[in-house]
Design an enzyme around this catalytic site. Structure first.
Site, short mmCIF file in Angstrom:
data_model
loop_
_atom_site.label_atom_id
_atom_site.label_comp_id
_atom_site.label_asym_id
_atom_site.label_seq_id
_atom_site.Cartn_x
_atom_site.Cartn_y
_atom_site.Cartn_z
CB CYS A 27 -9.70 -26.70 -31.61
SG CYS A 27 -8.93 -28.25 -31.91
CB CYS A 41 -9.38 -40.81 -32.84
SG CYS A 41 -8.52 -40.74 -34.44
CB CYS A 67 -1.46 -40.97 -33.39
SG CYS A 67 -2.01 -40.81 -35.10
CB CYS A 81 -2.91 -38.66 -30.21
SG CYS A 81 -4.53 -37.88 -30.23
CB CYS A 112 -5.88 -33.99 -29.41
SG CYS A 112 -7.06 -34.94 -30.29
N1 SAH Z 1 -6.80 -36.65 -36.78
C1 SAH Z 1 -6.42 -35.37 -37.27
C2 SAH Z 1 -6.87 -34.21 -36.42
C3 SAH Z 1 -6.85 -34.32 -34.92
S1 SAH Z 1 -5.41 -33.99 -33.98
C4 SAH Z 1 -4.92 -35.32 -37.49
O1 SAH Z 1 -4.26 -36.32 -37.23
O2 SAH Z 1 -4.42 -34.33 -38.00
C5 SAH Z 1 -4.86 -32.39 -34.42
C6 SAH Z 1 -3.36 -32.25 -34.27
O3 SAH Z 1 -2.95 -32.32 -32.88
C7 SAH Z 1 -2.61 -33.37 -35.00
O4 SAH Z 1 -1.53 -32.83 -35.72
C8 SAH Z 1 -2.13 -34.22 -33.84
O5 SAH Z 1 -1.05 -35.00 -34.21
C9 SAH Z 1 -1.84 -33.19 -32.77
N2 SAH Z 1 -1.70 -33.71 -31.40
C10 SAH Z 1 -2.22 -34.84 -30.88
N3 SAH Z 1 -1.83 -34.99 -29.59
C11 SAH Z 1 -1.04 -33.96 -29.31
C12 SAH Z 1 -0.31 -33.55 -28.13
N4 SAH Z 1 -0.33 -34.27 -27.03
N5 SAH Z 1 0.42 -32.40 -28.19
C13 SAH Z 1 0.42 -31.65 -29.31
N6 SAH Z 1 -0.24 -31.97 -30.44
C14 SAH Z 1 -0.95 -33.11 -30.44
#
Ligand code: SAH
Length: 360
Positions: free
Chosen positions: A109, A116, A120, A123, A342
């Protein structure tokens, strides 16, 4: 000093001509040392003359990201905290799986940005804000570090089979370097990853989606996380500036590669987006796109207002999708004991450092 890892093969060829006054085939030799043999010193490049190696020492360097720390989970998932040239820190994670012959294979990964900007709400990286975009060398260097760690030194039988851009950052906001990194991963004289072994996950950036699709360099995954605009705007306020309807229209017209289907990702969060009506609504979206779905149970992060879903709810959610004949795969959450979601290692490491600081 030019970091040679920051050049694609065509760029390296030009550089070799211009800076070394050498023919283009020399670039291919250097390229092989950098990407296949993972050389870190010019002195290792024994098929290149001493005089050329000396010139290389003067004008160039080979700079890998530095490993600050790594943690291995009980399930062997291994997470690295890496430090870049200017002190910025990023994460990359190695995830094991067992293939049909019983051999361990790895997926990695990768991060595309330090931090970022998308914020979100669920995250850990999103809470940090953006530090900066990664260079191509910093994106591709994550793979070199991981291959080195696994002693994965036979490019014809690689242990790391899949690369996914699901680490820190929004890859489509660093499109230029993302595409250059993918071109480097793809290169048959280098690491030779076919596009179906490369996946870029995005929260959906309009301009980036079209250009990325046209490049044909990797497969696409889109973080949906909500079956309607109102909820998506709450969970992913910045991403949702591209309205869901519009995002879905773009995906409907997306230039798929042979055998590619759109992958949608849906994070299940307790009491927020895990109820049966939402499962029915999600199924309709996936069906319209002829896509497939990755369900991910939320991996709780420190100070987060959200919780992991109940296992029964996850099962019920999955069953509704199956009733609609939607291909839904529940992605097993790995590395939970090492905070592998992440952005978590970076956040935890900062906390640990604070806790370890002598009390004054
Ligand atoms: N910015 C990109 C890629 C990075 S995150 C995106 O948004 O797709 C990769 C994936 O991990 C995304 O689907 C994100 O929503 C998810 N993710 C983020 N935090 C997380 C968490 N605490 N538990 C599980 N998945 C998570």
């Amino acid at each position: 000093m030019q970091n040679l890892l920051d050049l694609t093969l065509p760029e390296l060829s030009l550089w070799v001509e211009k800076e070394l006054g050498q023919p283009r085939f020399r670039a291919k030799q250097i390229w092989e040392w950098l990407w296949r043999k993972m050389a870190r010193q010019f002195s290792e490049m024994t098929n290149i003359s001493l005089a050329t190696r000396k010139l290389l020492e003067e004008k160039a360097c080979i700079l890998w990201p530095k490993v600050v720390t790594h943690q291995t989970s009980q399930d062997q998932t291994t997470k690295f905290l890496l430090e870049l040239d200017d002190g910025a820190r990023i994460e990359t994670v190695l995830i094991p799986s067992v293939d049909h012959a019983g051999k361990v294979r790895w997926s990695q990964c990768l991060s595309s940005q330090a931090g970022c900007p998308m914020a979100c709400t669920f995250c850990a990286t999103g809470q940090m804000g953006l530090t900066r975009n990664l260079t191509m060398a910093e994106i591709t260097g994550q793979l070199l570090v991981a291959r080195n760690f696994l002693h994965d030194t036979r490019p014809d039988h690689p242990l790391i089979r899949n690369l996914v851009f699901m680490g820190m950052g929004e890859p489509l906001l660093n499109l230029k370097n993302l595409l250059r990194a993918l071109e480097t991963f793809n290169d048959p004289q280098g690491l030779a990853f076919s596009p179906r072994r490369l996946t870029v996950s995005t929260c959906g950036i309009e301009e980036g989606l079209l250009e990325f699709g046209r490049s044909g360099l990797a497969y696409l995954a889109v973080s949906l996380h909500a079956p309607n605009q109102a909820l998506r705007a709450k969970l992913m306020p910045k991403a949702a500036r591209l309205p869901l309807e519009r995002l879905l229209a773009i995906l409907k017209a997306y230039p798929l590669k042979t055998r590619e289907t759109i992958t949608l990702e849906y994070l299940l969060i307790k009491g927020i987006n895990d109820n049966p009506e939402q499962a029915h609504a999600l199924a309709k979206i996936v069906q319209k796109l002829n896509g497939k779905l990755n369900l991910i149970a939320y991996n709780p992060t420190p100070n987060s207002p959200y919780q992991a879903p109940e296992p029964e709810r996850v099962l019920a959610f999955e069953q509704i999708l199956w009733q609609h004949h939607v291909t839904a795969i529940l992605r097993q959450s790995k590395g939970q004991d090492i905070a592998a979601a992440c952005g978590q290692l970076k956040a935890n490491f900062a906390l640990q450092k604070l806790r370890c600081a002598p009390e004054s």
